[in-house]
Design a protein around this motif. Structure first.
Motif, PDB file in Angstrom:
ATOM      1  N   TRP A   1       0.829  -1.213   0.000  1.00 50.74           N
ATOM      2  CA  TRP A   1       0.000   0.000   0.000  1.00 50.74           C
ATOM      3  C   TRP A   1       0.869   1.272   0.000  1.00 50.74           C
ATOM      4  O   TRP A   1       0.525   2.274   0.607  1.00 50.74           O
ATOM      5  CB  TRP A   1      -0.978   0.003   1.178  1.00 50.74           C
ATOM      6  CG  TRP A   1      -2.255  -0.702   0.860  1.00 50.74           C
ATOM      7  CD1 TRP A   1      -2.492  -2.035   0.947  1.00 50.74           C
ATOM      8  CD2 TRP A   1      -3.464  -0.117   0.376  1.00 50.74           C
ATOM      9  NE1 TRP A   1      -3.781  -2.328   0.544  1.00 50.74           N
ATOM     10  CE2 TRP A   1      -4.402  -1.164   0.194  1.00 50.74           C
ATOM     11  CE3 TRP A   1      -3.850   1.194   0.077  1.00 50.74           C
ATOM     12  CZ2 TRP A   1      -5.690  -0.944  -0.280  1.00 50.74           C
ATOM     13  CZ3 TRP A   1      -5.147   1.408  -0.386  1.00 50.74           C
ATOM     14  CH2 TRP A   1      -6.054   0.337  -0.558  1.00 50.74           C
ATOM     15  N   ALA A   2       1.998   1.222  -0.699  1.00 52.74           N
ATOM     16  CA  ALA A   2       2.834   2.424  -0.837  1.00 52.74           C
ATOM     17  C   ALA A   2       2.223   3.376  -1.857  1.00 52.74           C
ATOM     18  O   ALA A   2       2.111   4.577  -1.628  1.00 52.74           O
ATOM     19  CB  ALA A   2       4.253   2.049  -1.232  1.00 52.74           C
ATOM     20  N   GLY A   3       1.841   2.830  -3.031  1.00 50.27           N
ATOM     21  CA  GLY A   3       1.124   3.606  -4.026  1.00 50.27           C
ATOM     22  C   GLY A   3       1.989   4.333  -5.034  1.00 50.27           C
ATOM     23  O   GLY A   3       3.149   4.660  -4.774  1.00 50.27           O
ATOM     24  N   TYR A   4       1.388   4.566  -6.208  1.00 45.86           N
ATOM     25  CA  TYR A   4       2.017   5.386  -7.235  1.00 45.86           C
ATOM     26  C   TYR A   4       0.937   6.040  -8.076  1.00 45.86           C
ATOM     27  O   TYR A   4      -0.252   5.705  -7.984  1.00 45.86           O
ATOM     28  CB  TYR A   4       2.986   4.576  -8.110  1.00 45.86           C
ATOM     29  CG  TYR A   4       2.369   3.450  -8.909  1.00 45.86           C
ATOM     30  CD1 TYR A   4       1.765   3.683 -10.155  1.00 45.86           C
ATOM     31  CD2 TYR A   4       2.419   2.135  -8.446  1.00 45.86           C
ATOM     32  CE1 TYR A   4       1.215   2.647 -10.895  1.00 45.86           C
ATOM     33  CE2 TYR A   4       1.878   1.091  -9.177  1.00 45.86           C
ATOM     34  CZ  TYR A   4       1.270   1.351 -10.396  1.00 45.86           C
ATOM     35  OH  TYR A   4       0.725   0.323 -11.131  1.00 45.86           O
ATOM     36  N   VAL A   5       1.363   6.995  -8.918  1.00 51.38           N
ATOM     37  CA  VAL A   5       0.467   7.728  -9.807  1.00 51.38           C
ATOM     38  C   VAL A   5       1.018   7.626 -11.218  1.00 51.38           C
ATOM     39  O   VAL A   5       2.234   7.772 -11.432  1.00 51.38           O
ATOM     40  CB  VAL A   5       0.352   9.202  -9.390  1.00 51.38           C
ATOM     41  CG1 VAL A   5      -0.491   9.987 -10.392  1.00 51.38           C
ATOM     42  CG2 VAL A   5      -0.245   9.323  -7.992  1.00 51.38           C
ATOM     43  N   ALA A   6       0.143   7.380 -12.191  1.00 50.66           N
ATOM     44  CA  ALA A   6       0.528   7.352 -13.605  1.00 50.66           C
ATOM     45  C   ALA A   6      -0.142   8.522 -14.312  1.00 50.66           C
ATOM     46  O   ALA A   6      -1.365   8.674 -14.246  1.00 50.66           O
ATOM     47  CB  ALA A   6       0.113   6.041 -14.249  1.00 50.66           C
ATOM     48  N   ILE A   7       0.647   9.367 -14.981  1.00 52.64           N
ATOM     49  CA  ILE A   7       0.121  10.522 -15.706  1.00 52.64           C
ATOM     50  C   ILE A   7       0.189  10.234 -17.190  1.00 52.64           C
ATOM     51  O   ILE A   7       1.274  10.035 -17.757  1.00 52.64           O
ATOM     52  CB  ILE A   7       0.890  11.805 -15.360  1.00 52.64           C
ATOM     53  CG1 ILE A   7       0.703  12.145 -13.887  1.00 52.64           C
ATOM     54  CG2 ILE A   7       0.410  12.979 -16.204  1.00 52.64           C
ATOM     55  CD1 ILE A   7       1.963  12.230 -13.110  1.00 52.64           C
ATOM     56  N   SER A   8      -0.990  10.157 -17.828  1.00 54.96           N
ATOM     57  CA  SER A   8      -1.071   9.895 -19.263  1.00 54.96           C
ATOM     58  C   SER A   8      -1.412  11.190 -19.983  1.00 54.96           C
ATOM     59  O   SER A   8      -2.397  11.847 -19.646  1.00 54.96           O
ATOM     60  CB  SER A   8      -2.142   8.836 -19.552  1.00 54.96           C
ATOM     61  OG  SER A   8      -1.748   7.579 -19.066  1.00 54.96           O
ATOM     62  N   TYR A   9      -0.616  11.546 -20.976  1.00 52.70           N
ATOM     63  CA  TYR A   9      -0.770  12.827 -21.662  1.00 52.70           C
ATOM     64  C   TYR A   9      -1.681  12.691 -22.881  1.00 52.70           C
ATOM     65  O   TYR A   9      -1.533  11.766 -23.682  1.00 52.70           O
ATOM     66  CB  TYR A   9       0.601  13.388 -22.047  1.00 52.70           C
ATOM     67  CG  TYR A   9       1.398  13.753 -20.819  1.00 52.70           C
ATOM     68  CD1 TYR A   9       1.192  14.973 -20.185  1.00 52.70           C
ATOM     69  CD2 TYR A   9       2.302  12.863 -20.263  1.00 52.70           C
ATOM     70  CE1 TYR A   9       1.883  15.306 -19.036  1.00 52.70           C
ATOM     71  CE2 TYR A   9       3.002  13.185 -19.108  1.00 52.70           C
ATOM     72  CZ  TYR A   9       2.789  14.410 -18.495  1.00 52.70           C
ATOM     73  OH  TYR A   9       3.459  14.734 -17.339  1.00 52.70           O
ATOM     74  N   GLY A  10      -2.622  13.610 -22.993  1.00 49.65           N
ATOM     75  CA  GLY A  10      -3.566  13.605 -24.086  1.00 49.65           C
ATOM     76  C   GLY A  10      -2.934  14.020 -25.401  1.00 49.65           C
ATOM     77  O   GLY A  10      -1.867  14.630 -25.448  1.00 49.65           O
ATOM     78  N   SER A  11      -3.631  13.687 -26.499  1.00 46.75           N
ATOM     79  CA  SER A  11      -3.197  14.065 -27.841  1.00 46.75           C
ATOM     80  C   SER A  11      -4.385  13.861 -28.773  1.00 46.75           C
ATOM     81  O   SER A  11      -5.417  13.311 -28.376  1.00 46.75           O
ATOM     82  CB  SER A  11      -2.028  13.184 -28.304  1.00 46.75           C
ATOM     83  OG  SER A  11      -2.481  11.878 -28.611  1.00 46.75           O
ATOM     84  N   ALA A  12      -4.252  14.259 -30.023  1.00 47.81           N
ATOM     85  CA  ALA A  12      -5.318  14.039 -31.000  1.00 47.81           C
ATOM     86  C   ALA A  12      -5.605  12.558 -31.175  1.00 47.81           C
ATOM     87  O   ALA A  12      -6.712  12.173 -31.579  1.00 47.81           O
ATOM     88  CB  ALA A  12      -4.930  14.665 -32.339  1.00 47.81           C
TER      89      ALA A  12
END
Length: 490
Positions: free
Chosen positions: A64-75
């Motif tokens: 339960w340490a956790g992480y975040v994934a950031i996905s970048y938008g595009s056309a």
């Protein structure tokens, strides 16, 4: 005045953090949700981006340490190649990964420093012995090259404080800067309002203590929006005590900040805010507590909309919607949890906010708790069942197959990642198994069109695709901007 709680001890804080293994995160529905002014663009390229949390993930041997994934938008939408994974071991991020930190159990995507780029406030349950604090909020700054750990900072907090509970964003004094409402103090009966802009040291321009509890209850959820149409965001807070819902309070925004004398509101579980009838007032959508009882595992689910008015959310102009409402796909069944997560946005570009409704307990055929998402469309009279759509993993074009306990719709978010002026649906299934990996979780993107959502070009992403920790990660348990109350994942 609520009951004062004693100072945090190290043992008590550690016990508290352990108790947060399943975080109770209220929903943050942002001001002017579903309009062009609500931006989530971390790199400033004009496309909205999606931040996905896996707070249950094991990182560096810590559960339960956790992480975040950031996905970048595009056309072309989203792609693993345009996704960055960040945890507390990422260079520059304060602290280190640890047991029960739950990094990302709540995510606030807003421009906090006023530079035009969206930043990400990440809540954790981390205990900090140096100042005897339980929890913290870490700001990851938006940059033209994308979010990283560079310059990341904790929001300053006093000693002996619990930090980050109930975090909610809005512009509560109408000055154009994002403000944060959250617990940031030792005592339980008040919350802090931190008024922006925030400095790169994490400090707000000013703060306000707001006494929000009148009895010894807890906050179940929150919502922020301009409910009375005066150009300033208001704050709704909702309460429960043990197994009973205890109503809500509306704190009107003013040029000086949030008012200190609230109006009464009915009880609410999950929330979302959008102008569903395009009359200039933000409307409040909630999932109700049946009979004011907080046990919801067997609840079919009921949504109620309180339409905005010059005095705030109206208790006389309301709309109740279930799966028995004409036009809404499916039927109300025990344990569906229709409305467990809610998100507002304009999917078809007609100027009316629509509502994505998570239905994670829905059985698809004989497969229990497979889950689905229902889209309700806004219009001149507000939300109705007319033209409603439903999607799940057996919908043609949607990647994957339905499986027991997937909980598709366990998180939902409407935002325009393709830049075409129509909100797309991000839907999480935190119970999704990835081959032999149980509860790895995944997120899907369905595109918005002039006629509603479509499964054409649907996209799915999971921790295996990202080479991130997958075992019991519960990836997509939470999406940025969708901080709904959590539920048990089998």
């Amino acid at each position: 005045m609520g009951i004062r709680r004693p100072a945090v001890t190290a043992a008590a804080a550690a016990a508290l953090i352990g108790a947060f293994t399943v975080p109770l995160a209220g929903n943050t529905a942002f001001a002017r949700e579903g309009t062009a002014t609500a931006r989530e663009d971390f790199n400033g390229d004009g496309y909205q981006d999606l931040a996905v949390a896996a707070p249950a993930a094991t990182v560096g041997g810590h559960s339960w340490a956790g992480y975040v994934a950031i996905s970048y938008g595009s056309a072309n939408g989203l792609a693993p190649a345009r996704t960055t994974v960040i945890n507390q071991d990422t260079p520059g991020v304060p602290g280190t990964s640890g047991d029960n930190h739950g990094f990302g159990y709540r995510l606030i995507p807003r421009d906090l420093d006023g530079d035009g780029l969206t930043d990400l406030a990440v809540a954790t349950n981390e205990y900090q012995p140096a100042n005897n604090n339980g929890g913290s909020v870490i700001i990851l700054w938006g940059r033209g090259t994308g979010i990283s750990g560079t310059g990341a900072i904790r929001v300053p907090a006093p000693v002996n404080a619990f930090v980050g509970e109930d975090i909610t964003a809005g512009d509560f004094d109408g000055d154009g800067h994002t403000d944060l409402f959250m617990r940031d103090a030792e005592y339980y009966d008040y919350r802090e309002v931190l008024y922006g802009p925030f400095g790169r040291n994490g400090a707000p321009a000013r703060d306000q203590q707001l006494t929000v509890f009148s009895t010894d209850n807890t906050m179940s959820s929150t919502a922020a929006g301009d409910f009375n149409g005066d150009g300033i965001d208001d704050l709704a807070t909702f309460y429960v005590y043990e197994n009973h819902a205890e109503g809500g309070k509306l704190w009107l925004g003013t040029r000086q900040g949030l008012s200190t004398v609230p109006q009464r509101l009915p009880s609410a579980n999950a929330t979302a805010v959008g102008d569903f009838d395009k009359d200039g007032y933000a409307d409040l959508a909630i999932r109700i507590y049946p009979n004011n009882e907080t046990y919801l595992e067997d609840d079919p689910g009921t949504i109620r909309i309180y339409y905005g008015s010059p005095t705030g959310p109206s208790t006389t102009r309301t709309k109740t919607i279930t799966q028995e409402t004409a036009g809404v796909p499916g039927v109300s069944e025990k344990g569906d949890m229709f409305g467990a997560r809610l998100s507002a946005g304009d999917v078809n570009g007609d100027g009316y906010a629509d509502l994505a409704v998570g239905d994670p307990g829905e059985a698809i055929g004989s497969v229990t708790k497979a889950g689905s998402v229902v889209l309700l469309k806004g219009g001149k009279g507000g939300l109705t069942g007319t033209g409603a759509q439903t999607f799940h993993q057996d919908t043609s074009g949607v990647p994957g197959v339905v499986e027991k306990g997937d909980l598709f719709g366990g998180s939902v978010r409407l935002l325009d990642v393709t830049g075409d002026g129509k909100a797309d649906l991000a839907a999480g299934a935190p119970g999704e198994d990835l081959g032999t990996v149980a509860n790895g979780g995944a997120v899907w993107l369905l595109r918005g069109t002039a006629t509603g959502l479509t499964a054409s070009k649907a996209f799915a992403e999971n921790p295996v695709d990202l080479k991130a920790p997958a075992a019991k990660a519960e990836f997509a348990r939470n999406l940025a901007g969708d901080n709904g109350p959590t539920f048990v994942i089998p």
